[in-house]
Write a protein that holds these residues in place. Structure first.
Motif, mmCIF file in Angstrom:
data_model
loop_
_atom_site.group_PDB
_atom_site.id
_atom_site.type_symbol
_atom_site.label_atom_id
_atom_site.label_comp_id
_atom_site.label_asym_id
_atom_site.label_seq_id
_atom_site.Cartn_x
_atom_site.Cartn_y
_atom_site.Cartn_z
ATOM 1 N N HIS A 186 15.316 -32.574 61.044
ATOM 2 C CA HIS A 186 14.690 -32.825 62.349
ATOM 3 C C HIS A 186 13.262 -32.282 62.378
ATOM 4 C CE1 HIS A 186 18.351 -34.530 63.659
ATOM 5 N NE2 HIS A 186 18.997 -33.402 63.860
ATOM 6 N N LEU A 187 13.002 -31.179 61.657
ATOM 7 C CA LEU A 187 11.626 -30.679 61.538
ATOM 8 C C LEU A 187 10.753 -31.732 60.866
ATOM 9 C CD1 LEU A 187 9.398 -28.399 61.525
ATOM 10 C CD2 LEU A 187 10.219 -27.890 59.213
ATOM 11 N N VAL A 188 11.264 -32.347 59.800
ATOM 12 C CA VAL A 188 10.513 -33.394 59.092
ATOM 13 C C VAL A 188 10.155 -34.519 60.061
ATOM 14 C CG1 VAL A 188 10.733 -35.180 57.307
ATOM 15 C CG2 VAL A 188 11.490 -32.842 56.825
ATOM 16 N N ASP A 189 11.100 -34.907 60.893
ATOM 17 C CA ASP A 189 10.877 -35.956 61.887
ATOM 18 C C ASP A 189 9.842 -35.504 62.919
ATOM 19 O OD1 ASP A 189 11.245 -38.354 63.248
ATOM 20 O OD2 ASP A 189 12.965 -37.613 64.373
ATOM 21 N N VAL A 200 4.116 -35.795 65.303
ATOM 22 C CA VAL A 200 2.778 -35.260 65.587
ATOM 23 C C VAL A 200 1.745 -35.902 64.667
ATOM 24 C CG1 VAL A 200 1.355 -33.172 65.589
ATOM 25 C CG2 VAL A 200 3.726 -33.071 66.406
ATOM 26 N N LEU A 201 2.098 -36.059 63.400
ATOM 27 C CA LEU A 201 1.168 -36.558 62.384
ATOM 28 C C LEU A 201 0.760 -38.008 62.622
ATOM 29 C CD1 LEU A 201 -0.121 -35.391 59.859
ATOM 30 C CD2 LEU A 201 1.870 -36.124 58.550
ATOM 31 N N PHE A 202 1.701 -38.847 63.030
ATOM 32 C CA PHE A 202 1.416 -40.267 63.222
ATOM 33 C C PHE A 202 0.296 -40.501 64.239
ATOM 34 C CE2 PHE A 202 2.685 -44.150 65.728
ATOM 35 C CZ PHE A 202 2.034 -45.055 64.904
ATOM 36 N N PRO A 203 0.396 -39.989 65.469
ATOM 37 C CA PRO A 203 -0.728 -40.216 66.390
ATOM 38 C C PRO A 203 -2.001 -39.499 65.973
ATOM 39 C CG PRO A 203 0.966 -38.870 67.431
ATOM 40 C CD PRO A 203 1.525 -39.328 66.126
ATOM 41 N N LEU A 204 -1.853 -38.315 65.368
ATOM 42 C CA LEU A 204 -3.022 -37.543 64.962
ATOM 43 C C LEU A 204 -3.879 -38.316 63.968
ATOM 44 C CD1 LEU A 204 -4.211 -34.632 65.339
ATOM 45 C CD2 LEU A 204 -3.047 -34.056 63.210
ATOM 46 N N LEU A 205 -3.253 -38.962 62.981
ATOM 47 C CA LEU A 205 -3.997 -39.687 61.950
ATOM 48 C C LEU A 205 -4.243 -41.136 62.304
ATOM 49 C CD1 LEU A 205 -2.280 -38.367 58.703
ATOM 50 C CD2 LEU A 205 -4.587 -37.834 59.497
ATOM 51 N N TYR A 206 -3.271 -41.814 62.875
ATOM 52 C CA TYR A 206 -3.315 -43.266 63.012
ATOM 53 C C TYR A 206 -3.804 -43.743 64.392
ATOM 54 C CZ TYR A 206 -0.386 -43.600 58.805
ATOM 55 O OH TYR A 206 0.115 -43.517 57.527
ATOM 56 N N LEU A 207 -3.619 -42.951 65.432
ATOM 57 C CA LEU A 207 -3.847 -43.467 66.781
ATOM 58 C C LEU A 207 -4.978 -42.804 67.543
ATOM 59 C CD1 LEU A 207 -0.110 -43.793 67.946
ATOM 60 C CD2 LEU A 207 -1.550 -45.534 66.865
ATOM 61 N N MET A 208 -5.173 -41.497 67.371
ATOM 62 C CA MET A 208 -6.168 -40.779 68.174
ATOM 63 C C MET A 208 -7.582 -41.126 67.749
ATOM 64 S SD MET A 208 -4.535 -36.962 68.611
ATOM 65 C CE MET A 208 -6.108 -36.329 69.146
ATOM 66 N N LYS A 209 -8.344 -41.648 68.708
ATOM 67 C CA LYS A 209 -9.733 -42.009 68.414
ATOM 68 C C LYS A 209 -10.602 -40.758 68.418
ATOM 69 C CE LYS A 209 -9.436 -46.623 70.304
ATOM 70 N NZ LYS A 209 -9.947 -47.615 71.248
ATOM 71 N N ALA A 210 -11.462 -40.682 67.440
ATOM 72 C CA ALA A 210 -12.430 -39.580 67.393
ATOM 73 C C ALA A 210 -13.595 -39.934 68.300
ATOM 74 C CB ALA A 210 -12.902 -39.357 65.962
ATOM 75 N N ALA A 211 -13.997 -39.017 69.153
ATOM 76 C CA ALA A 211 -15.134 -39.249 70.040
ATOM 77 C C ALA A 211 -16.399 -39.286 69.214
ATOM 78 C CB ALA A 211 -15.212 -38.147 71.090
#
Length: 197
Positions: free
Chosen positions: A177-180, A185-196
Motif C-alpha cells: 500500500h505504501l508503493v501505491d 503522489v508521484l503521478f500528479p507531481l510528474l505528469y499533471l502539475m504545471k510548472a508556473a
C-alpha cells in the motif's frame, strides 16, 4: 471497568510485524525529501520542467495508477480473506495482486523504452534526471513488493497463514500500500502539475 480496558488494550495491535511501521515511516520521509527537492529544483527552471512534463504520456501514467490501485485492492481483499480463514481466496488474491504489479513493471518498461528511443535520458535535463530517479526508485519498490507478494503467495498456498498467523502477510500488504501511495503522489507531481512559467 479497568479490567475491560486492559483486556481491550492487550487485544488491540497495529497491523503487521513489529517494526514495519518504522520502515514505512522512514521510507515515507525519504520520499517526502525527494519530492520536496524536486519541487525546489522545479522552481529554479520552470520553463524546462513544464516543457519536459508535457512530453510525458499522462494517459499511460493514469493507466499505471489504475493498475496499482487495482493491485492494492486485490491485496486488501487477500488480507480480508485471511482474517476469515478463507485460504483459497487468500492465495488467489495475492497472485492477482502480484500479477497486476508485474503489469505495472511492463508498462513502465514500455514507457522508459519509448522515452529513451526519443533520445531522452537522465542527462537530457534536470526534469528528466528527476523523472528517472523518482520513477526508478519507485519501480525498485514495486519489484521488491512483487517479490514479497510472491513469497507470501507461495507460502499461503501451503496453508501457512491464517487468522492467528497473519503478521507477515499484513506487513507485506502494508508495504504494498505504501508503493501505491507513493505513486498516487508521484503521478500528479510528474505528469499533471504545471510548472508556473
Amino acid at each position: 471497568m479497568t479490567q475491560l480496558a486492559a483486556l481491550s488494550d492487550r487485544t488491540r495491535r497495529l497491523t503487521g510485524l513489529d517494526g514495519i511501521w518504522v520502515l514505512i515511516g522512514a521510507d515515507s520521509v525519504v520520499f517526502a525529501i525527494l519530492f520536496a527537492s524536486f519541487m525546489a529544483e522545479r522552481r529554479h527552471d520552470p520553463g524546462i520542467f513544464e516543457a519536459s512534463r508535457q512530453t510525458l504520456n499522462a494517459d499511460l501514467g493514469g493507466v499505471d495508477t489504475l493498475i496499482l490501485l487495482t493491485s492494492s485492492w486485490l491485496v486488501a481483499m487477500a488480507i480480508q480473506a485471511l482474517k476469515q480463514d478463507q485460504t483459497e481466496r487468500v492465495s488467489r488474491f495475492l497472485l492477482a495482486g502480484a500479477l497486476t504489479g508485474v503489469l505495472f513493471v511492463a508498462s513502465k518498461a514500455v514507457e522508459y523504452a519509448g522515452t529513451i528511443a526519443h533520445g531522452i535520458t537522465p542527462a537530457t535535463n534536470s526534469f528528466y534526471m528527476w523523472y528517472f530517479t523518482l520513477t526508478g526508485i519507485h519501480l525498485l519498490h514495486v519489484v521488491m513488493g512483487i517479490a514479497l507478494l510472491s513469497f507470501v503467495w507461495l507460502r499461503s498456498r501451503r496453508g501457512l497463514y491464517g487468522r492467528d498467523n497473519a503478521e507477515l502477510p499484513e506487513s507485506v500488504a502494508v508495504f504494498w500500500h505504501l508503493v501505491d501511495y507513493v505513486w498516487i503522489v508521484l503521478f500528479p507531481l510528474l505528469y499533471l502539475m504545471k510548472a508556473a512559467t
